[in-house]
Design an enzyme around this catalytic site. Structure first.
Site, PDB file in Angstrom:
ATOM      1  N   ASN A  82       0.800  -1.220   0.000  1.00  0.00           N
ATOM      2  CA  ASN A  82       0.000   0.000   0.000  1.00  0.00           C
ATOM      3  C   ASN A  82       0.834   1.272   0.000  1.00  0.00           C
ATOM      4  O   ASN A  82       0.331   2.349   0.309  1.00  0.00           O
ATOM      5  CB  ASN A  82      -0.963  -0.001   1.188  1.00  0.00           C
ATOM      6  N   VAL A 106       1.940   7.075   0.745  1.00  0.00           N
ATOM      7  CA  VAL A 106       1.090   6.103   1.412  1.00  0.00           C
ATOM      8  C   VAL A 106      -0.308   6.162   0.827  1.00  0.00           C
ATOM      9  O   VAL A 106      -0.859   7.242   0.627  1.00  0.00           O
ATOM     10  CB  VAL A 106       1.014   6.399   2.924  1.00  0.00           C
ATOM     11  N   CYS A 107      -0.869   4.998   0.531  1.00  0.00           N
ATOM     12  CA  CYS A 107      -2.218   4.969  -0.038  1.00  0.00           C
ATOM     13  C   CYS A 107      -3.131   4.213   0.908  1.00  0.00           C
ATOM     14  O   CYS A 107      -3.184   2.987   0.891  1.00  0.00           O
ATOM     15  CB  CYS A 107      -2.179   4.279  -1.402  1.00  0.00           C
ATOM     16  N   ILE A 108      -3.815   4.948   1.792  1.00  0.00           N
ATOM     17  CA  ILE A 108      -4.830   4.298   2.625  1.00  0.00           C
ATOM     18  C   ILE A 108      -6.106   5.104   2.552  1.00  0.00           C
ATOM     19  O   ILE A 108      -6.074   6.308   2.275  1.00  0.00           O
ATOM     20  CB  ILE A 108      -4.379   4.127   4.102  1.00  0.00           C
TER      21      ILE A 108
END
Lengths: 595, 167
Positions: free
Chosen positions: B82, B89-91
């Site tokens: 992720n 950061v990809c959340i």
């Protein structure tokens, strides 16, 4: 109008009818499914449907033009209906209606089927999710962590309190993110409580209020895609509501724009939406340029830039910086050319290679591209020319209505009301140019191998063109002689001639439109290729010609007919001009009774 | 005005964090002149592949924070399904709700002004423990995580060691 049941009975008679019927039932339920993949199904078949109801259709009864005011009024009505039915606040009713795409019946059905589930999914909680801190006089806002007096704190019904500044920022961000703000939820991430328009409007700036109201208005049209659409004309603010039923998709908006409800392109009868789409795509596609380049140029063998050979000999020098010198025929370097290749200007290498078949593939491709380009250009040119003629005719029509009619009325001592036949003629010309234009797109896509159809089509198109030219000539040139000078006795003859031509052309074009919409199915009937013999048969079978309200060109109505009584009458069916002297109750050509 | 609100809120959060540090990370400003750029160090959570690592990241806050989410980018080397190869950061909680107007059933997983530096970093720590390979930002890492767990572990152990050297 016939009742719904009767229509369904009639439709059930053909497989096409059944299909259309199902589609439209689905629409009338205003279902939530918003995929558009079935649009192309509408393409052609409505002509069959309306042919089963020759007398049931009045022009455009199945469209309602809505102004912004009308839309707002409908929204208000829907909200007040729901408010009364479900005994909830107007803001809650708005939340429900937006969720169910403004369908009052859908809201009712869902609500009474399972109120709990509906409340949960749209975010209308019955009890606060949290009941703490109601009694304090001061509170900490969970977003900015500042302490505020209780009056400065706001919460939706879920009871999640935040300060007004933070709410305003939250809502402002949502509004500027787009129409998603209409279904805004509580700022607490664990909470799905809906934020109604009352809370939104009470907190944000006037600017944001206007944006929000704009989205609210637009949602009525944009969430309701199957029944309401915006008029596609630039700057037009009207929306059009469609009631499923019989009739064509062509309509005229209040702004004057003539368009097809189904594909929102300009009106294009008799061609179906799919063909129009293909044609428009083709017109703007780069692929035509590519075809041209392919057909008329060769790439430089060194730098690969396309070169058009517009003059001179086979010795080509590419433009700087490449400057490569080569032979146009064999694409080899010019330095290899000379006496041993058969002289500078006749390339042996090419001739030999051609005999061996090396160039065939590339040559053939070039040849084919050239042919297909010429074919396309032929149709495109005529399509575009008719469009510009139409635009010109439209301008002439306006000039006629605004200036010339007055003039004519004075010089010929006729009341303006008696001169309606002139504007009718111009309206007809505009309409015919439009139809004629689209027949060229039709022709382009008519398969080459259907020779009979092509022949019939080209013949009919030619006749239509000739008829229209006669009418255009009469309205443009003949009229000039009456504009200046004194009242002339021949003016009545002119009236008869022009009204007659208008009516004949109109009928001819209507028949043409219908024939093309039926995909020229007459051609399949033996010996029917000639228009005069086909018409009596056709009217007996599926055509339903004459005796019914006219489509598309409804503007010119029946009034023009009054002037054609004197010397001859035009057969409604084959358009032949019969003389009144003959025993004229029956057309001498098609034996159809005079109507 | 809005910017003022954002910087007030960020200063307040910074003060709270320095007074009451939270286990698992430390935070400070990149440069004292701007409160919108934070340097954070995330400690690899125990009993995970990332245990023992000290990962540096930069948090950048937009002027309309907290109405829009910050971005978080690892400056330490990172290998995770992720995290984009460039460290971003990809959340889901860092995605504005506006990105997906129909995704309301997941509203609780998206950005909301209620989130703070602390909740964001806790989410990132949780992400390190539980990679989500359904919609990966780094496809290669996700594939490896799913199919060659040994190789994935080896790479993560290497970046953990590297992060300790720089710390």
């Amino acid at each position: 109008m016939e009742s719904e049941d009767e229509m369904q009975d009639a439709w059930a008679g053909t497989s096409d009818g059944e299909f259309v019927n199902e589609e439209e039932d689905e629409e009338s339920d205003a279902l939530a499914s918003d995929d558009d993949n079935d649009e192309s199904d509408y393409g052609f078949d409505y002509s069959n449907v309306d042919d089963l109801h020759p007398s049931s259709r009045l022009p455009q009864t199945n469209f309602t033009i809505l102004s912004e005011k009308d839309i707002r009024q409908r929204q208000d009505e829907a909200v007040s209906t729901i408010t009364n039915f479900l005994s909830i606040s107007p803001a809650d009713a708005g939340v429900l209606l937006r969720h169910f795409k403004w369908s009052v019946s859908k809201v009712n059905d869902e609500w009474f089927a399972d109120e709990e589930r509906v409340r949960a999914s749209v975010g209308l909680l019955e009890k606060p999710a949290t009941s703490k801190r109601q009694t304090q006089t001061e509170m900490t806002c969970e977003i900015c962590f500042e302490v505020h007096p209780f009056e400065k704190m706001r919460a939706p019904r879920c009871g999640h309190y935040f300060c007004e500044t933070c709410w305003t920022g939250y809502i402002h961000t949502a509004i500027n993110d787009g129409p998603g703000c209409l279904t805004l939820r509580c700022a607490d991430p664990s909470c799905g409580s809906a934020i109604g328009e009352d809370m939104v409007l009470s907190l944000v700036s006037t600017d944001d209020q206007q944006k929000y109201m704009r989205y609210l208005l637009r949602s009525y049209v944009e969430d309701n895609r199957k029944q309401v659409k915006w008029c596609p004309a630039p700057g037009c603010e009207y929306a059009v509501e469609f009631q499923p039923g019989v009739g064509s998709y062509d309509l005229v908006c209040k702004c004057g724009f003539n368009f097809c409800w189904n594909c929102r392109e300009e009106a294009h009868r008799p061609v179906d939406c799919e063909t129009v789409n293909k044609w428009i795509l083709k017109n703007c596609a780069e692929s035509e340029n590519m075809n041209w380049i392919l057909a008329n140029s060769k790439p430089c063998p060194k730098c690969k830039r396309p070169i058009e050979k517009n003059q001179g000999c086979m010795h080509i020098t590419c433009t700087p910086p490449c400057k490569f010198e080569f032979c146009w025929l064999c694409l080899g370097a010019w330095t290899d050319h000379g006496e041993r290749t058969g002289g500078f200007y006749a390339c042996n290498r090419y001739e030999t290679a051609k005999q061996e078949g090396v160039y065939d593939e590339a040559e053939r491709r070039r040849e084919m591209a050239k042919n297909s380009l010429e074919r396309y250009t032929h149709y495109y040119e005529r399509w575009a020319t008719n469009e510009s003629s139409r635009a010109k005719a439209l301008a002439d029509l306006q000039d006629m209505q605004n200036v010339q009619i007055e003039k004519l009325s004075v010089t010929q001592c006729q009341p303006v009301s008696q001169l309606k036949f002139v504007t009718d003629a111009w309206l007809q010309i505009v309409e015919c140019r439009r139809v004629l234009k689209w027949t060229y797109a039709y022709g382009y896509y008519l398969p080459e191998n259907e020779h009979t159809k092509r022949q019939f089509f080209e013949y009919s198109q030619g006749e239509a063109e000739a008829g229209l030219e006669r009418l255009h000539q009469c309205a443009e040139k003949d009229l000039l002689t009456f504009l200046g000078g004194t009242p002339t006795s021949s003016f009545n003859d002119f009236r008869t001639k022009l009204a007659g031509l208008t009516s004949v052309t109109k009928t001819y074009f209507e028949n043409l439109v219908r024939a093309l919409e039926n995909n020229l199915s007459d051609v399949d009937i033996p010996k029917a290729a000639a228009k005069s013999s086909s018409s009596s048969k056709a009217s007996g079978s599926s055509k339903g010609r004459g005796g019914r309200p006219k489509v598309g060109s409804s503007k010119s109505g029946g009034s023009s007919r009054s002037g054609e009584e004197s010397t001859h009458w035009s057969c409604e069916h084959c358009t032949y001009a019969n003389t009144t002297a003959a025993s004229s109750i029956v057309c001498v050509i098609c034996n159809h009774a005079r109507s | 005005m809005a910017e003022n609100q954002a910087s007030l809120l960020l200063r307040k959060q910074l003060k709270d964090l320095s007074r009451n540090p939270v286990d698992g990370f430390s935070a400070g400003l990149v440069d004292d002149s701007s409160v919108f750029e934070w340097n954070v160090t995330i400690i690899g959570p125990s009993e995970t592949l990332y245990e023992g690592g000290f990962f540096n990241a930069i948090m950048s806050f937009p002027p309309d924070y907290p109405n829009s989410p910050p971005t978080v980018r690892f400056t330490s080397e990172m290998w995770h399904p992720n995290v984009y190869p460039d460290g971003r950061v990809c959340i889901s909680i860092l995605h504005a709700p506006g990105d997906d107007p129909n995704g309301y059933e997941l509203a609780s997983e998206r950005w909301s002004p209620v989130h703070t530096v602390e909740t964001i970093l806790i989410s990132i720590i949780a992400m390190l423990s539980n990679p989500n390979d359904e919609s990966p930002a780094n496809v290669d890492a996700a594939k490896e995580w799913r199919e060659q767990r040994d190789e994935f572990q080896r790479k993560v152990r290497r970046i953990v060691r590297r992060s300790q050297e720089f710390a």
